[in-house]
Scaffold this active site. Structure first.
Site, PDB file in Angstrom:
ATOM      1  N   GLU A 171      -0.047  -1.139   5.759  1.00 16.09           N
ATOM      2  CA  GLU A 171       0.988  -0.694   6.696  1.00 16.09           C
ATOM      3  C   GLU A 171       0.791   0.773   7.023  1.00 16.09           C
ATOM      4  OE1 GLU A 171       4.764   1.175   8.030  1.00 16.09           O
ATOM      5  OE2 GLU A 171       3.614   1.641   6.261  1.00 16.09           O
ATOM      6  N   ASP A 181       8.818   4.130  -0.891  1.00 12.85           N
ATOM      7  CA  ASP A 181       8.073   3.604   0.268  1.00 12.85           C
ATOM      8  C   ASP A 181       6.862   2.811  -0.202  1.00 12.85           C
ATOM      9  OD1 ASP A 181       6.995   3.111   2.732  1.00 12.85           O
ATOM     10  OD2 ASP A 181       6.393   5.174   3.130  1.00 12.85           O
ATOM     11  N   ASP A 198       0.843  -1.209   0.000  1.00 16.51           N
ATOM     12  CA  ASP A 198       0.000   0.000   0.000  1.00 16.51           C
ATOM     13  C   ASP A 198       0.870   1.247   0.000  1.00 16.51           C
ATOM     14  OD1 ASP A 198       0.657  -0.768   2.747  1.00 16.51           O
ATOM     15  OD2 ASP A 198      -0.684   0.842   3.399  1.00 16.51           O
TER      16      ASP A 198
HETATM   17 ZN   LIG Z   1       6.761   2.135   4.396  1.00 18.39          ZN
END
Ligand SMILES: [Zn+2]
Length: 431
Positions: free
Chosen positions: A169, A135, A104
């Site tokens: 997350e 990320d 995600d």
């Molecule tokens: Zn992350």
């Protein structure tokens, strides 16, 4: 063998970048992770792996001490939101290892701030730009590339290797990594390829709590202001008291790994922020209620209960001093994130191995970092006593516009992870 693995990872890096391109193009904002999981599944289905996918069960998670209901669950539920674990059974009785990443990402808004398309991985100047490039789709591409090269060179790991991609997350991970642990994926160690900037190794995560404070007032026509009670004014005093508390906490609390992670955090390794303030709905009306919503984050050293109690006392002290609020006290509600901080001992074997290889492949020196944000790693460490570290690429603008990852660091991450996996799991003799 180590050298051969290292070289092959570098020589075939374009494969990793193509895969990263597919991952970035698969829009997967928290709550709608399906497209990215499909890309991972397609890629891994071509290998000799046992692939398990499942939707988390909120009922099974609810009693867990690490559980909280995430904002992404509240908004989307768990239907159609699968986690994935692909297992390569070890050929001997070596230690098992999980390589994990969250698929995600945070929404790219405002898209107008981007120079590059957030949903296309643009490769330029040794970087890949795009939402999630850093990320942490970059880290996922790196560890899957590491696995593929080990396969291709017939490196026979003695311990089980799990390749794991999880959901949500960014909103707390209870339906992601915690769900995987509860499904039985409890390795001897875990590496999550979060972008902590190899050669740095992430060993800690912050505690995080979300709060909502409702401050009562009394609505009235502003022509008769004296008959009302302005909630906005009272909320402002609550806000100021929270800011003062934040300052006292920042002076009191120090944590070196957080400063190693970001030198700007010096003196601010904990922070308490009101992010949204809502009050009033009409000009000719005294606001009858105000709501402050915010987040508190803090490094290892305090529990969530202790931090919440300090905030509750601060709000209560404001109320006591005020005739109206002492009769109509503000109410605090905790929602979403409720995570305790964690820290992994740097003497752990997995930390030492990761450090050794991260330093070797980069030629740099590892700093132990972490403690500013909440991480999935905590579930392993706090509730299952499994050491879990972050080892991932370098880059900038995670969650912001023009997020990017440095390609060299993706190669180094894949190399360090492959070599660490070989040493951790063991390699069968014939190799
Ligand atoms: Zn992350």
């Amino acid at each position: 063998m180590h050298t051969e693995v290292r070289d092959r990872i570098a020589e075939t890096q374009d494969r990793m970048l193509d895969f990263l391109g597919d991952l970035v193009a698969a829009e997967s904002v928290s709550g709608r992770e399906g497209p990215a999981q499909a890309v991972v599944h397609d890629r891994l289905a071509g290998h000799d792996l046992e692939i398990d996918t499942w939707e988390p069960s909120i009922e099974r998670l609810r009693d867990h001490p690490g559980f909280f209901e995430t904002v992404s669950y509240e908004e989307y539920g768990y239907e159609g939101r699968e986690n994935l674990v692909a297992t390569r059974a070890g050929s001997g009785d070596g230690r098992s290892l999980t390589l994990s990443g969250h698929v995600d990402v945070v929404n790219p808004n405002p898209v107008a701030d981007w120079e590059y398309d957030p949903w296309a991985a643009t490769v330029t100047d040794g970087r890949v730009y795009g939402r999630g490039a850093l990320d942490m789709k970059g880290g996922i591409a790196a560890f899957i590339h590491a696995f593929e090269v080990l396969e291709e060179l017939d490196v026979d790991l003695a311990g089980d290797l799990h390749l794991q991609t999880t959901i949500e997350e960014e909103s707390g991970g209870t339906g992601g990594v915690l769900s995987a642990l509860e499904r039985g994926y409890r390795p001897d160690a875990a590496i999550i390829a979060e972008p902590f900037g190899i050669p740095n190794v992430g060993i800690a995560g912050a505690g995080v709590s979300y709060f909502r404070i409702t401050v009562p007032g009394e609505a009235a026509h502003t022509a008769f202001k004296y008959a009302g009670e302005n909630a906005l004014g009272h909320a402002t005093r609550v806000y100021q008291a929270l800011e003062a508390l934040d300052e006292r906490r920042r002076e009191r609390i120090e944590y070196q790994p957080a400063v190693n992670q970001d030198p700007r955090a010096e003196g601010s390794v904990t922070n308490l922020s009101v992010s949204v303030m809502e009050a009033g709905d009409w000009i000719s009306k005294v606001p009858g209620e105000a709501v402050l919503t915010g987040r508190v984050g803090w490094p290892p050293g305090e529990t969530s209960e202790e931090v919440r109690a300090e905030i509750a006392e601060t709000v209560a002290a404001v109320a006591e001093e005020d005739p109206w609020l002492s009769e109509h006290p503000p109410e605090i509600e905790w929602f979403g994130w409720d995570a305790d901080p964690h820290e992994v001992d740097t003497e752990e074997a997995i930390v030492r191995l990761a450090t050794e290889h991260a330093e070797a492949v980069t030629g740099g020196q590892t700093e132990y970092v972490g403690g500013l944000g909440g991480l999935d790693e905590r579930f392993y460490q706090l509730y299952y006593d499994i050491p879990a570290i972050s080892l991932g690429p370098r880059g900038a603008n995670a969650h912001g516009a023009d997020e990017h990852v440095e390609i060299d660091s993706l190669v180094e991450t894949a190399q360090a992870i492959a070599l660490t996996a070989m040493d951790w799991c063991g390699v069968a003799e014939e190799n």
